[in-house]
Write a protein that holds these residues in place. Structure first.
Motif, short mmCIF file in Angstrom:
data_model
loop_
_atom_site.label_atom_id
_atom_site.label_comp_id
_atom_site.label_asym_id
_atom_site.label_seq_id
_atom_site.Cartn_x
_atom_site.Cartn_y
_atom_site.Cartn_z
N UNK A 65 42.35 24.61 -29.05
CA UNK A 65 41.62 23.42 -28.21
C UNK A 65 42.44 22.83 -28.18
N UNK A 66 43.11 22.83 -26.64
CA UNK A 66 43.88 21.00 -26.20
C UNK A 66 43.54 20.19 -26.84
N UNK A 67 43.78 18.66 -26.69
CA UNK A 67 43.31 17.50 -27.28
C UNK A 67 44.31 16.89 -26.63
N UNK A 68 45.75 17.02 -26.52
CA UNK A 68 45.98 16.23 -25.05
C UNK A 68 46.81 16.93 -24.72
N UNK A 69 47.22 16.78 -22.85
CA UNK A 69 48.07 17.25 -22.54
C UNK A 69 49.55 17.24 -22.72
N UNK A 70 50.25 18.72 -22.41
CA UNK A 70 51.47 19.04 -22.63
C UNK A 70 52.55 17.61 -23.07
N UNK A 71 53.24 16.93 -23.22
CA UNK A 71 54.18 15.64 -23.23
C UNK A 71 55.81 16.85 -22.69
N UNK A 72 55.42 16.70 -21.33
CA UNK A 72 57.41 17.48 -20.23
C UNK A 72 57.68 16.18 -20.90
N UNK A 73 59.66 16.94 -21.62
CA UNK A 73 60.20 16.61 -21.70
C UNK A 73 61.37 16.26 -20.94
N UNK A 74 61.55 16.17 -19.55
CA UNK A 74 62.42 17.00 -18.99
C UNK A 74 63.74 16.05 -17.73
N UNK A 75 64.85 16.79 -17.64
CA UNK A 75 65.90 16.75 -17.19
C UNK A 75 66.82 16.17 -18.00
N UNK A 76 67.89 15.03 -17.65
CA UNK A 76 68.70 15.04 -18.20
C UNK A 76 67.92 14.56 -19.76
#
Length: 153
Positions: free
Chosen positions: A117-128
């Protein structure tokens, strides 16, 4: 005592900093009812998942997909945990040099299959690399730990 398992593939200095920021944030909460266990995906056993109350996953984006180490983790825990851990609260961090779309999609597909069960959105750390990634990881980990402690998840 509740157990928050952090399974983070951290092959670089920066991803190690992200993993460490999560662990430090959880420990600094000073929660007496939550134990934080941090492991690499290749060191995590089905028993670790079976013994946890919530899980945070961390992976790099490799060729538009999650790391092979995290995929290996899923291959090993899928069947032993499938029926027993349905509804397990989960959150994830993706460190993507490009866009992270394939990695996020793969995580969503696998976790849907596991019925976690997802309880938070995915934290997407993208780019430089950005120092903000450390804050994002800390906030995710703290929120998970406090929610687990308070019985919200």
């Amino acid at each position: 005592m509740k157990r928050l398992l952090v399974v983070f593939h951290s092959p670089s200095i920066n991803t190690q900093k992200m993993r460490d920021a999560m662990q430090m944030a959880i420990e600094q909460c000073g929660l007496k009812q939550v134990q934080c266990v941090v492991k690499g995906p290749l060191d995590t056993l089905p028993e670790d998942v079976l013994g946890c109350d919530a899980i945070i996953l961390g992976t790099t984006e490799n060729l538009g997909y999650m790391s092979g180490a995290l995929k290996d983790f899923f291959d090993r825990v899928y069947y032993p945990c499938l029926e027993v851990k349905q509804g397990l609260p989960v959150a994830a961090v993706v460190r993507a040099g490009h866009d992270g779309t394939g990695t996020c999609r793969a995580l969503t597909t696998i976790l849907t299959g596991l019925k976690w069960r997802w309880v938070q959105e995915i934290v997407l750390c993208k780019g430089p690399w950005q120092e903000q990634f450390l804050q994002d990881c800390s906030e995710l980990a703290e929120a998970m730990a406090v929610a687990l402690d308070e019985g919200m998840i």
